[in-house]
Design an enzyme around this catalytic site. Structure first.
Site, PDB file in Angstrom:
ATOM      1  N   LYS A  39       0.718  -1.086  -0.051  1.00 13.62           N
ATOM      2  CA  LYS A  39       0.121   0.000   0.023  1.00 13.62           C
ATOM      3  C   LYS A  39       0.741   1.292  -0.031  1.00 13.62           C
ATOM      4  O   LYS A  39       0.413   2.065  -0.738  1.00 13.62           O
ATOM      5  CB  LYS A  39      -0.885   0.117   1.110  1.00 13.62           C
ATOM      6  CG  LYS A  39      -0.362   0.272   2.566  1.00 13.62           C
ATOM      7  CD  LYS A  39      -1.380   0.296   3.721  1.00 13.62           C
ATOM      8  CE  LYS A  39      -0.926   0.315   5.054  1.00 13.62           C
ATOM      9  NZ  LYS A  39      -0.307   1.888   5.271  1.00 13.62           N
ATOM     10  N   THR A  40       1.941   1.232   0.480  1.00 16.56           N
ATOM     11  CA  THR A  40       2.839   2.355   0.697  1.00 16.56           C
ATOM     12  C   THR A  40       3.306   2.789  -0.688  1.00 16.56           C
ATOM     13  O   THR A  40       3.386   3.780  -1.146  1.00 16.56           O
ATOM     14  CB  THR A  40       3.875   2.326   1.633  1.00 16.56           C
ATOM     15  OG1 THR A  40       3.465   2.055   2.938  1.00 16.56           O
ATOM     16  CG2 THR A  40       4.786   3.384   1.738  1.00 16.56           C
ATOM     17  N   ASP A 230      -3.974   7.450   4.628  1.00 17.54           N
ATOM     18  CA  ASP A 230      -3.440   6.224   4.929  1.00 17.54           C
ATOM     19  C   ASP A 230      -4.204   5.700   6.030  1.00 17.54           C
ATOM     20  O   ASP A 230      -4.451   6.413   7.059  1.00 17.54           O
ATOM     21  CB  ASP A 230      -1.821   6.157   5.238  1.00 17.54           C
ATOM     22  CG  ASP A 230      -1.370   4.936   4.783  1.00 17.54           C
ATOM     23  OD1 ASP A 230      -2.194   3.963   4.615  1.00 17.54           O
ATOM     24  OD2 ASP A 230       0.026   4.726   5.257  1.00 17.54           O
ATOM     25  N   GLU A 231      -4.241   4.419   6.403  1.00 19.10           N
ATOM     26  CA  GLU A 231      -4.800   3.932   7.544  1.00 19.10           C
ATOM     27  C   GLU A 231      -6.038   4.360   8.048  1.00 19.10           C
ATOM     28  O   GLU A 231      -6.384   4.703   9.064  1.00 19.10           O
ATOM     29  CB  GLU A 231      -3.718   4.042   8.828  1.00 19.10           C
ATOM     30  CG  GLU A 231      -2.276   3.560   8.669  1.00 19.10           C
ATOM     31  CD  GLU A 231      -2.273   1.810   8.670  1.00 19.10           C
ATOM     32  OE1 GLU A 231      -3.185   1.451   8.631  1.00 19.10           O
ATOM     33  OE2 GLU A 231      -1.042   1.394   8.591  1.00 19.10           O
ATOM     34  N   GLN A 261      -7.330  -4.644  10.205  1.00 22.78           N
ATOM     35  CA  GLN A 261      -6.285  -4.127  11.021  1.00 22.78           C
ATOM     36  C   GLN A 261      -6.604  -3.117  11.859  1.00 22.78           C
ATOM     37  O   GLN A 261      -5.594  -2.064  12.310  1.00 22.78           O
ATOM     38  CB  GLN A 261      -4.950  -3.802  10.113  1.00 22.78           C
ATOM     39  CG  GLN A 261      -4.401  -4.935   9.270  1.00 22.78           C
ATOM     40  CD  GLN A 261      -3.395  -4.461   8.456  1.00 22.78           C
ATOM     41  OE1 GLN A 261      -2.319  -4.363   9.200  1.00 22.78           O
ATOM     42  NE2 GLN A 261      -3.355  -4.699   7.121  1.00 22.78           N
ATOM     43  N   ARG A 626       3.057  -9.406  10.988  1.00 21.57           N
ATOM     44  CA  ARG A 626       4.286  -8.792  11.236  1.00 21.57           C
ATOM     45  C   ARG A 626       5.345  -9.778  10.529  1.00 21.57           C
ATOM     46  O   ARG A 626       6.671  -9.343  10.391  1.00 21.57           O
ATOM     47  CB  ARG A 626       4.610  -8.074  12.318  1.00 21.57           C
ATOM     48  CG  ARG A 626       3.768  -7.261  13.218  1.00 21.57           C
ATOM     49  CD  ARG A 626       3.329  -5.975  12.118  1.00 21.57           C
ATOM     50  NE  ARG A 626       2.080  -6.434  11.360  1.00 21.57           N
ATOM     51  CZ  ARG A 626       1.661  -5.755  10.286  1.00 21.57           C
ATOM     52  NH1 ARG A 626       2.371  -4.771   9.969  1.00 21.57           N
ATOM     53  NH2 ARG A 626       0.596  -5.908   9.759  1.00 21.57           N
TER      54      ARG A 626
END
Length: 757
Positions: A39-40, A230-231, A261, A626
């Site tokens: 996504k980044t 974002d997020e 998330q 992670r």
């Protein structure tokens, strides 16, 4: 518009879904991005695409990130991607930094409409706690009886919903709510008197500003034609309102997030913001990023199966093209010491056999209390480690002491910093509470700042004024304080920050207060010198501007923002919440058991509210994802909690992980094929007995018959009073108003409440 070569270069290496997300530039877009799905990369390539391919001016783009660190990294990537254009004017940062920008850019309107002067300070958690304690005292209550942190939590929740003190009072449903409303009003008044704001104000005040001055909102709407967030799953109500207002004119709103998330509900994050995006914007485009590039096949499969048990989500299947990789290790240990020893032993083994460095490993846990035993094990092992979420550099006492002087010089209304200087620095010796109160009273009567009262005691500074009435040693001490403050205030606009630092530690006597024969004292002094090195970076900036900029930077920095070079060669110990956005080759998740993952309060609430349990499952999912190559899940048979050992039960979340993904070691391995872990959870709550022929089974332990008005004691929440009892099948749901923790609803069979009156 540039030629097709530019377009191909910016899309090179992206999969089909990522390319669609980059090139769908007009209108509302929702990108549901699974962990490790790039996504980044999509965000950075999209911004570069807008600038180079769509010829959008960078200053028309606003990108909101979750951390300052993410903003810095994304900006660096964008600058590397751009060849024909520069990124000058691109606005990128957190919601809080965006709020500061709006307030700083409009000082006149902010002062007129909000009563906030341009040199306002941003109070951190410790400052807010100090103000809350004084607010509690101001309304005639005792901070030892009325927990300041609980007051702050309720005030923060209200602010996140754009509810002010008066509205909070109007909505009050209990005496507790009325108390909070009174404290809230006094807390808000104290902030304004100190010309300060808290973090919630940085989000709420811009909205209030736009309501007061709609022309400002129109100006920002016209400027920021393209918004990226974002997020998005972790935004709260006030952030949602702010972004919706800014995007209302051009509607080019691009949000990236993953409901799976969303783990910050306790910070008032509202998962409905992302779940309802398509209701808010019916003309929106939804794009799924499902390919995980981070983790092995077995880790991805385990994570996907775990999260599919939730209901609050946007359905999609997480997948990967990576190799299957090793099995996920599920290990049961006897207690937390054994757990810590096992983790340390595995790290030592893997560094030797696979050549991994210490920074390849992360140990994640649900509560900070779990870190103590782990830290002890690492100290004994001599394996270098770091704890993320410990005391920040800027929160260290000696650093905050010097910062308090800088803050008071910048904002003379800052009584929190004034109190700190008087309490902790040599310059404050001899100035007692009565003297401070006398100076405050004088300042109030003369419409002056408190520090002006100290200056008025020094004839050479204010020869024509009659200062506060102090006698003896208090007057001498106050005169000394006033003279030093006035001298530093005069130098503030002339010296660089580093030089001003030198003047502060010398004139206040702070440097001389450290014992140069003590190693511990010298370590503290080294932290003070590190602050000076930090200040030197601003030597090229005009002194007045430098101080304001530096104090703002310090206030907005977060733990994760400093996680760069400091972690090289160290194992990372970190809470699951802090691990969001990070990745490691090897991850250990410790304490995967009932009461920790999921946390006990979510278990207690599940009978009337299943949503906290879903957030706990999302938190576990975040921890799993992670891991890049190896994942260890540990739980113990006995855990010391609140001073006593309690039987540990494997987490219910483990039952969703497929057998083919797991390598189970310990007692779990022999039971797993015949008894699901979920059944073990249920069995653990039942009496342990074996029926003997001819002998009746023992009757279950009877539950107390709780009554409204009874005083009860809970091992975690302390004393409280029963306010409601609801009968359930073979059980009772008991609502208790605890003195320190507020109202809780508990199942009697699980809560183990002791009746004390």
């Amino acid at each position: 518009m540039l030629d097709q070569t530019t377009s191909l270069r910016l899309l090179d290496g992206l999969n089909a879904e990522q390319q669609e997300a980059v090139t769908t530039t007009e209108g509302p877009v929702l990108v549901v991005a699974g962990p490790g799905s790039g996504k980044t990369r999509v965000l950075t390539h999209r911004i570069a695409y807008l600038i180079e391919e769509k010829n959008v001016s960078p200053d028309q783009i606003l990108a909101v990130t979750f951390t300052n660190k993410a903003a810095r990294e994304m900006r660096e990537r964008i600058e590397r991607l751009l060849t024909g254009r520069a990124a000058d004017g691109l606005v990128m940062g957190t919601f809080h930094s965006l709020g500061v920008r709006f307030l700083r850019q409009n000082p006149g309107v902010v002062a007129d409409r909000l009563g906030l002067l341009p040199n306002f300070l941003i109070y951190d958690d410790a400052d807010q706690l100090d103000v809350a304690k004084r607010a509690i005292q101001a309304v005639g209550l005792d901070p030892k009886q009325v927990a300041p942190r609980r007051m702050l939590s309720r005030i923060s929740a209200a602010k996140s919903l754009l509810v002010g003190p008066d509205e909070f009072l109007n909505q009050a449903e209990s005496y507790d709510d009325e108390v909070i409303a009174r404290v809230y009003r006094e807390y808000a008044r104290a902030l304004r008197k100190a010309n300060a704001v808290d973090f919630d104000d940085l989000l709420g005040l811009p909205i209030q500003l736009f309501d007061e001055a709609p022309g400002l909102l129109e100006r920002y709407q016209e400027r920021y034609r393209y918004l990226l967030v974002d997020e998005y799953q972790d935004t709260n109500r006030v952030q949602y309102v702010l972004i919706a207002a800014l995007a209302d004119k051009h509607r080019n709103l691009f949000v990236v997030g993953d409901p799976d998330q969303s783990i910050y509900g306790w910070r008032q994050a509202d998962i409905r913001n992302i779940l309802d995006f398509e209701k808010d914007y019916p003309d929106s485009t939804r794009i799924h990023l499902e390919v995980n590039y981070r983790s092995t096949g077995r880790i991805v499969q385990a994570a996907d199966r775990v999260i599919r048990e939730n209901t609050q989500r946007i359905d999609r299947k997480l997948r990967t093209e990576n190799e299957d990789g090793p099995l996920v290790v599920l290990r049961e240990l006897s207690d937390q010491q054994h757990e810590a020893q096992f983790i340390v032993g595995e790290i030592r083994r893997l560094t030797k056999t696979q050549g991994l460095s210490e920074d390849s490993f992360a140990i994640m846990y649900r509560t900070t209390a779990q870190s103590r035993v782990l830290e002890e094990a690492f100290r004994v092992s001599d394996i270098p480690y770091r704890i993320v979420g410990g005391v920040r550099f800027y929160d260290r006492k000696e650093v905050k002491d010097v910062l308090a002087v800088l803050r008071l010089l910048h904002n003379p209304a800052d009584d929190v910093s004034l109190n700190r200087i008087i309490d902790n620095m040599p310059i404050g010796r001899g100035i007692g509470p009565r003297a401070v109160e006398a100076v405050r009273t004088w300042a109030l009567l003369h419409d002056r700042q408190t520090v002006d009262g100290f200056a008025a005691l020094v004839p050479s500074i204010a020869p024509s004024e009659t200062g506060p009435e102090l006698t003896g040693g208090a007057r001498t001490a106050a005169q000394r304080f006033g003279a030093v403050y006035a001298a530093l205030r005069e130098q503030k606009g002339q010296l660089t920050l580093a030089s001003l630092f030198d003047a502060i530690v010398e004139r206040t006597g702070y440097q001389a207060s450290f014992d140069h024969e003590s190693e511990e004292e010298m370590q503290r002094w080294a932290n003070v010198l590190e602050l000076r090195a930090d200040l030197e970076k601003y030597d090229i900036v005009e002194p007045e501007e430098a101080l304001a900029t530096y104090l703002e930077q310090v206030a907005l920095v977060a733990d994760v923002d400093s996680m760069d070079e400091t972690g090289r060669g160290h194992v990372t110990l970190i809470t699951l919440h802090s691990a969001k956005g990070l990745e490691f080759p090897v991850v250990f998740i410790a304490g995967v058991e009932e009461g920790l993952i999921p946390i006990s309060r979510a278990v207690e609430a599940e009978f009337h509210d299943p949503l906290p349990l879903e957030e706990e499952r999302r938190l576990f999912y975040v921890g799993i994802t992670r891991a890049q190559r190896l994942l260890y899940l540990t739980h113990v048979g006995n855990r010391l909690s609140y001073g006593r050992y309690q039987a540990g039960v494997a987490s219910r979340f483990l039952t969703a992980i497929p057998e083919e993904c797991l390598q189970a070691v310990g007692r779990v391995s022999s039971n797993r094929s015949s008894l699901r872990l979920q059944d073990r959870v249920r069995a653990s709550a039942e009496p342990s007995w074996t029926a003997t022929p001819g002998r009746p089974a023992p009757a279950p332990t009877p539950l107390p018959d709780y009554q409204i008005g009874q005083r009860v004691f809970h091992a975690k929440f302390g004393e409280g009073r029963v306010i409601e009892v609801v009968a359930k099948t073979d059980d009772q749901e008991v609502a208790v108003e605890f003195a320190r923790h507020g109202r809780k609803r508990l199942m009697a069979s699980f809560a183990r409440l002791d009746v004390i009156a």
